[in-house]
Design an enzyme around this catalytic site. Structure first.
Site, PDB file in Angstrom:
ATOM      1  N   ARG A  21       6.314 -14.781  -7.753  1.00 39.54           N
ATOM      2  CA  ARG A  21       6.386 -16.108  -8.374  1.00 39.54           C
ATOM      3  C   ARG A  21       5.027 -16.727  -8.665  1.00 39.54           C
ATOM      4  O   ARG A  21       4.942 -17.638  -9.489  1.00 39.54           O
ATOM      5  CB  ARG A  21       7.262 -17.052  -7.547  1.00 39.54           C
ATOM      6  CG  ARG A  21       6.724 -17.447  -6.215  1.00 39.54           C
ATOM      7  CD  ARG A  21       7.622 -18.444  -5.484  1.00 39.54           C
ATOM      8  NE  ARG A  21       6.957 -18.864  -4.273  1.00 39.54           N
ATOM      9  CZ  ARG A  21       7.057 -18.245  -3.120  1.00 39.54           C
ATOM     10  NH1 ARG A  21       7.820 -17.178  -2.998  1.00 39.54           N
ATOM     11  NH2 ARG A  21       6.395 -18.690  -2.064  1.00 39.54           N
TER      12      ARG A  21
ATOM     13  N   TYR B  38      -0.495  -2.491   2.371  1.00 41.91           N
ATOM     14  CA  TYR B  38      -1.059  -1.141   2.291  1.00 41.91           C
ATOM     15  C   TYR B  38      -0.608  -0.402   3.553  1.00 41.91           C
ATOM     16  O   TYR B  38       0.341  -0.821   4.219  1.00 41.91           O
ATOM     17  CB  TYR B  38      -2.592  -1.321   2.173  1.00 41.91           C
ATOM     18  CG  TYR B  38      -3.370  -0.092   1.841  1.00 41.91           C
ATOM     19  CD1 TYR B  38      -3.172   0.584   0.643  1.00 41.91           C
ATOM     20  CD2 TYR B  38      -4.321   0.409   2.727  1.00 41.91           C
ATOM     21  CE1 TYR B  38      -3.902   1.730   0.349  1.00 41.91           C
ATOM     22  CE2 TYR B  38      -5.051   1.546   2.433  1.00 41.91           C
ATOM     23  CZ  TYR B  38      -4.837   2.199   1.239  1.00 41.91           C
ATOM     24  OH  TYR B  38      -5.556   3.327   0.949  1.00 41.91           O
TER      25      TYR B  38
ATOM     26  N   ARG C 188       4.583  13.287  -2.162  1.00 42.50           N
ATOM     27  CA  ARG C 188       3.996  13.317  -0.811  1.00 42.50           C
ATOM     28  C   ARG C 188       3.459  11.923  -0.526  1.00 42.50           C
ATOM     29  O   ARG C 188       2.305  11.637  -0.756  1.00 42.50           O
ATOM     30  CB  ARG C 188       2.897  14.386  -0.776  1.00 42.50           C
ATOM     31  CG  ARG C 188       2.296  14.735   0.541  1.00 42.50           C
ATOM     32  CD  ARG C 188       1.429  13.619   1.164  1.00 42.50           C
ATOM     33  NE  ARG C 188       0.040  13.623   0.785  1.00 42.50           N
ATOM     34  CZ  ARG C 188      -0.719  12.522   0.712  1.00 42.50           C
ATOM     35  NH1 ARG C 188      -0.212  11.310   0.937  1.00 42.50           N
ATOM     36  NH2 ARG C 188      -1.980  12.600   0.378  1.00 42.50           N
TER      37      ARG C 188
ATOM     38  N   LYS D   2      -1.797   0.256  -3.734  1.00 43.51           N
ATOM     39  CA  LYS D   2      -3.173   0.631  -4.102  1.00 43.51           C
ATOM     40  C   LYS D   2      -3.730  -0.372  -5.119  1.00 43.51           C
ATOM     41  O   LYS D   2      -4.891  -0.772  -5.051  1.00 43.51           O
ATOM     42  CB  LYS D   2      -3.207   2.043  -4.702  1.00 43.51           C
ATOM     43  CG  LYS D   2      -2.870   3.143  -3.705  1.00 43.51           C
ATOM     44  CD  LYS D   2      -4.098   3.673  -2.967  1.00 43.51           C
ATOM     45  CE  LYS D   2      -3.692   4.633  -1.858  1.00 43.51           C
ATOM     46  NZ  LYS D   2      -4.774   5.094  -1.022  1.00 43.51           N
TER      47      LYS D   2
ATOM     48  N   GLU E 116      -2.154   9.561  -7.276  1.00 43.91           N
ATOM     49  CA  GLU E 116      -1.952   9.216  -5.870  1.00 43.91           C
ATOM     50  C   GLU E 116      -0.736   9.921  -5.288  1.00 43.91           C
ATOM     51  O   GLU E 116       0.351   9.894  -5.869  1.00 43.91           O
ATOM     52  CB  GLU E 116      -1.751   7.688  -5.772  1.00 43.91           C
ATOM     53  CG  GLU E 116      -1.841   7.148  -4.373  1.00 43.91           C
ATOM     54  CD  GLU E 116      -3.232   7.289  -3.767  1.00 43.91           C
ATOM     55  OE1 GLU E 116      -4.213   6.927  -4.427  1.00 43.91           O
ATOM     56  OE2 GLU E 116      -3.320   7.768  -2.626  1.00 43.91           O
ATOM     57  N   ASP E 117      -0.935  10.523  -4.159  1.00 42.61           N
ATOM     58  CA  ASP E 117       0.157  11.103  -3.366  1.00 42.61           C
ATOM     59  C   ASP E 117       1.032  12.086  -4.132  1.00 42.61           C
ATOM     60  O   ASP E 117       2.266  12.024  -4.079  1.00 42.61           O
ATOM     61  CB  ASP E 117       0.971   9.979  -2.700  1.00 42.61           C
ATOM     62  CG  ASP E 117       0.160   9.299  -1.606  1.00 42.61           C
ATOM     63  OD1 ASP E 117      -1.045   9.621  -1.475  1.00 42.61           O
ATOM     64  OD2 ASP E 117       0.699   8.445  -0.889  1.00 42.61           O
TER      65      ASP E 117
ATOM     66  N   ASP F  61      -7.214  10.356  -5.856  1.00 40.87           N
ATOM     67  CA  ASP F  61      -7.695   9.599  -4.709  1.00 40.87           C
ATOM     68  C   ASP F  61      -7.608  10.406  -3.417  1.00 40.87           C
ATOM     69  O   ASP F  61      -8.516  10.369  -2.587  1.00 40.87           O
ATOM     70  CB  ASP F  61      -6.850   8.319  -4.616  1.00 40.87           C
ATOM     71  CG  ASP F  61      -7.246   7.443  -3.470  1.00 40.87           C
ATOM     72  OD1 ASP F  61      -8.456   7.328  -3.208  1.00 40.87           O
ATOM     73  OD2 ASP F  61      -6.348   6.854  -2.828  1.00 40.87           O
ATOM     74  N   ASP F  62      -6.516  11.143  -3.239  1.00 40.20           N
ATOM     75  CA  ASP F  62      -6.331  11.883  -1.983  1.00 40.20           C
ATOM     76  C   ASP F  62      -7.336  13.015  -1.857  1.00 40.20           C
ATOM     77  O   ASP F  62      -7.815  13.305  -0.764  1.00 40.20           O
ATOM     78  CB  ASP F  62      -4.900  12.425  -1.904  1.00 40.20           C
ATOM     79  CG  ASP F  62      -3.907  11.290  -1.933  1.00 40.20           C
ATOM     80  OD1 ASP F  62      -3.848  10.543  -0.958  1.00 40.20           O
ATOM     81  OD2 ASP F  62      -3.232  11.118  -2.968  1.00 40.20           O
TER      82      ASP F  62
ATOM     83  N   ALA G 105      -5.797  16.588   0.858  1.00 39.20           N
ATOM     84  CA  ALA G 105      -6.854  15.795   1.488  1.00 39.20           C
ATOM     85  C   ALA G 105      -7.818  16.697   2.261  1.00 39.20           C
ATOM     86  O   ALA G 105      -9.041  16.591   2.105  1.00 39.20           O
ATOM     87  CB  ALA G 105      -6.221  14.750   2.410  1.00 39.20           C
TER      88      ALA G 105
ATOM     89  N   ASN H 215      -1.751   9.324   7.780  1.00 39.88           N
ATOM     90  CA  ASN H 215      -1.037   8.045   7.655  1.00 39.88           C
ATOM     91  C   ASN H 215       0.461   8.284   7.560  1.00 39.88           C
ATOM     92  O   ASN H 215       0.877   9.371   7.184  1.00 39.88           O
ATOM     93  CB  ASN H 215      -1.503   7.332   6.377  1.00 39.88           C
ATOM     94  CG  ASN H 215      -2.957   6.960   6.442  1.00 39.88           C
ATOM     95  OD1 ASN H 215      -3.422   6.443   7.444  1.00 39.88           O
ATOM     96  ND2 ASN H 215      -3.688   7.239   5.373  1.00 39.88           N
TER      97      ASN H 215
END
Ligand SMILES: NC(=O)c1ccc[n+]([C@@H]2O[C@H](COP(=O)([O-])OP(=O)(O)OC[C@H]3O[C@@H](n4cnc5c(N)ncnc54)[C@H](O)[C@@H]3O)[C@@H](O)[C@H]2O)c1
Ligand SMILES: O=C(O)C[C@H](O)C(=O)O
Ligand SMILES: [Mg+2]
Length: 628
Positions: free
Chosen positions: A127, A148, A201, A219, A290-291, A313-314, A353, A469
């Site tokens: 909102r 996050y 993943r 992210k 990502e992932d 990123d990974d 990673a 994580n």
């Protein structure tokens, strides 16, 4: 029964709605259209809507903060409680509500109210975007763990139930052939940053299918909060090619395609089409992957990195953060940086990673040793890699090509009392490493036995990186590390943990070793430099900048990563380092008024100033109505 030839009957409420849309200047047959204007600075913003359309629009909504005159100008009178609030009052009201939840929280290992906090923050995001980011930036340490990792993992797992207002775009296997036109359904003419996932993943939680969109949203929240990317110009994307998670496929509430994942060329065709579509509409966008499961993470990176402005990123962000931490660990031992290539490093996990970290660390060591083939080979001998099948050696059958360069020579390993498939405990016992680094997604992998074995480390100050994580997937907790290995260890984890009271007036510091310290700066630096691609040099510059951020005093105390409360400043420095490197490599083509010639003229300080001045801050602009 109606058929295609019979006249269409419109209900009176629909007619009313369509008339209203015509009155508002919208095409009644098109989905809700918005006008996008920049909100930087304090210039007024011209809006082409009023009344409820303003209140329902988080970019323009100020809620109870609309002044009386603005309420009149924008036909808002009567639609809001009469009391006009200042921003401070608004935020205070919101914070009181949020804090009340915390006071009621039982103090457990995880926050029992984390999801409730996420819901409240998410509703605020829907909102009033300005206020949302104001709250997030001012309280980043407290709420990064909500928007996050770790809570975002829980959110993705429960996404079907939590889904309210859609955010971002979904491209699915069913959209093949349509993406080039679909991409124009997004209302913003400018998009700077896309974070895309295929949900295969998500953190260490496996295949979450379409529910992985939550990670892209999380992210991008950091892109706005840490890097000051304008929230009007970010786009979370989910590429839904199906899921191999049988539980989700059987769940009637699952929001994604209920089919198994596409593979091979069919999969590639979908991702190729997505890339072509977004870069056609927004040629200057940066796409962060990502992932993605490691099977695709490396292939897609190789496929696109020399053509598109993209990074993974990974693989790449994590590598830089790990290098910064590993350099910090050397300094924490009181040793000079040049000793880095002597560190013995055991890595548990050889996925996207782990391999990303291994490759980049090996290159960094090799550079320090003279940057030749001999240096590269000798750096390779500093690593022992253990995956689900144990120690990786040249004897391993069906080894992933990415892990091959790290397979140990069999004779050498026998001399060390080890063999193919040796367990992590055995490896730690025999190698006596300086560093034990986990990117395995296996919670508790650094068991009591493994940590006891690490007590035999030849290092004066062993370092433990439990980087998986979310929290439950961490290879060990800081309590376990400090109590079993010793008060002196350097500890970092991917998700946040509290510092440990060592009982003698000393604190065991828990660092958060997470790629959040780099990806926002890599994205911002690339954007502002206008670099065509993201080079290894730019990524290396980002890592070195993060490593240099910590003072000697801090690292000697075991503090190897900064506090998240300074993430906006770190990101600024990282972005400046990335720009400088892009200029040096002649990749920088400039951004808006700052063309490549102007960029080249800037001093180091001026680059930082340029970054600072380009960062968006959440302030309400004055809104003025004008008919389209
Ligand atoms: N802290 C950070 O910034 C950061 C960044 C990226 C990824 N991660 C985390 O790293 C983890 C792994 O990510 P990924 O993309 O590499 O996943 P992945 O699935 O590609 O790789 C996992 C690896 O762990 C290995 N493994 C599984 N069981 C093991 C065991 N018992 N012992 C040793 N190794 C084992 C697998 O064989 C595989 O090589 C995830 O939990 C992710 O959240 C953290
Ligand atoms: O998302 C994070 O917190 C870090 C990393 O990208 C991961 O996949 O775990
Ligand atoms: Mg990730």
């Amino acid at each position: 029964m109606s058929n295609f030839n019979s006249p269409i009957r419109l209900s009176s409420s629909l007619i009313k709605h369509l008339k209203y849309r015509v009155r508002m200047g919208c095409n009644p047959l098109l989905p809700h259209s918005r006008s996008f204007t920049t909100t930087e600075g304090h210039r007024p913003i011209i809006v082409h809507k009023r009344s409820l359309d303003i209140l329902h629009d988080p970019w323009f909504n100020k809620g109870t903060s609309f002044s009386f005159t603005e309420r009149d100008r924008l036909d808002l009178r009567g639609l809001l409680p009469p009391n006009v609030m200042s921003t401070e009052q608004q935020i205070e009201r919101f914070m009181v509500d949020l804090k009340r939840l915390e006071e009621q929280a039982r103090d457990g290992p995880s926050d029992p109210n984390a999801l409730a906090k996420w819901r409240i923050l998410n509703r605020l995001h829907d909102r009033n975007e300005t206020m949302y980011y104001k709250v997030l930036i001012a309280n980043i340490e407290e709420y990064a763990p909500i928007v996050y990792t770790p809570t975002v993992g829980l959110v993705c797992q429960n996404y079907s139930g939590l889904f309210r207002r859609p955010r971002g775009m979904y491209f699915s296997a069913e959209d093949r052939g349509e993406m080039m036109s679909m991409v124009y359904n997004w209302p913003a003419d400018q998009v700077d940053m896309i974070v895309v996932t295929d949900g295969s993943r998500i953190l260490g939680l496996g295949d979450l299918g379409v529910q992985g969109i939550g990670i892209a949203i999380g992210k991008l929240d950091l892109y706005v909060a840490a890097a000051g990317i304008n929230p009007q110009r970010v786009l979370p994307v989910m590429i839904d090619v199906g899921s191999n998670n049988e539980k989700l496929l059987k769940d009637p509430l699952y929001l994604g395609l209920q089919r198994h994942r596409l593979d091979g060329d069919e999969y590639l065709a979908v991702v190729d089409e997505f890339m072509e579509a977004v870069f056609t509409r927004w040629p200057h966008v940066i796409v962060q992957f990502e992932d993605f499961q490691s099977k695709w993470a490396f292939k897609l990176l190789q496929r696109y990195r020399n053509t598109y402005r993209m990074f993974n990123d990974d693989v790449q962000g994590t590598a830089g953060v790990a290098i910064a931490g590993l350099l910090g660990a050397v300094r924490a031992q009181g040793r000079p940086m040049i000793d880095f290539p002597k560190q013995k490093i055991v890595v548990a996990g050889a996925g996207s990673a782990g391999i990303g970290v291994l490759n980049a660390t090996r290159k960094t060591m090799a550079r320090m040793l003279g940057n030749n083939e001999h240096a590269f080979q000798s750096a390779g001998r500093q690593f022992w890699v253990v995956d689900a099948k144990g120690l990786i050696t040249e004897e391993r059958e069906d080894l992933d090509p990415e892990a091959c360069p790290f397979a140990r020579n069999v004779k050498e390993i026998h001399r060390q009392g080890l063999r193919e498939g040796a367990s992590l405990v055995e490896v730690v016992q025999q190698v006596k490493p300086d560093v034990l680094l986990g990117l395995s997604a296996v919670g508790g992998l650094f068991s009591k036995e493994v940590l006891e074995a690490l007590r035999g480390s030849t290092s004066t100050r062993p370092a433990i990186f439990a980087m998986s994580n979310p929290t439950t997937n961490a290879e060990c907790t800081p309590e376990e590390a400090f109590s079993i290995v010793g008060d002196n260890v350097v500890f970092a984890s991917g998700s946040p943990f509290k510092d440990v009271d060592l009982g003698n007036g000393h604190i065991g510091h828990c660092n958060q070793g997470n790629n959040m310290y780099l990806f926002p700066g890599i994205g911002l630096g690339t954007l502002l430099s206008g670099a065509r691609i993201i080079s290894d040099g730019m990524l290396q510059a980002a890592a070195e900048c993060l490593a240099a951020y910590m003072t000697d005093e801090e690292v000697l105390k075991g503090v190897i990563y900064p506090s998240i409360s300074s993430i906006r400043d770190i990101t600024k420095q990282v972005a400046a380092a990335v720009i400088k490197e892009a200029i040096e490599e002649d990749l920088a083509e400039g951004y808006r008024e700052m063309d490549s010639r102007e960029l080249r003229k800037l001093s180091q300080e001026e680059i930082k100033e340029y970054v600072q001045n380009s960062m968006w801050s959440p302030e309400y602009p004055t809104l003025v109505f004008r008919k389209e």
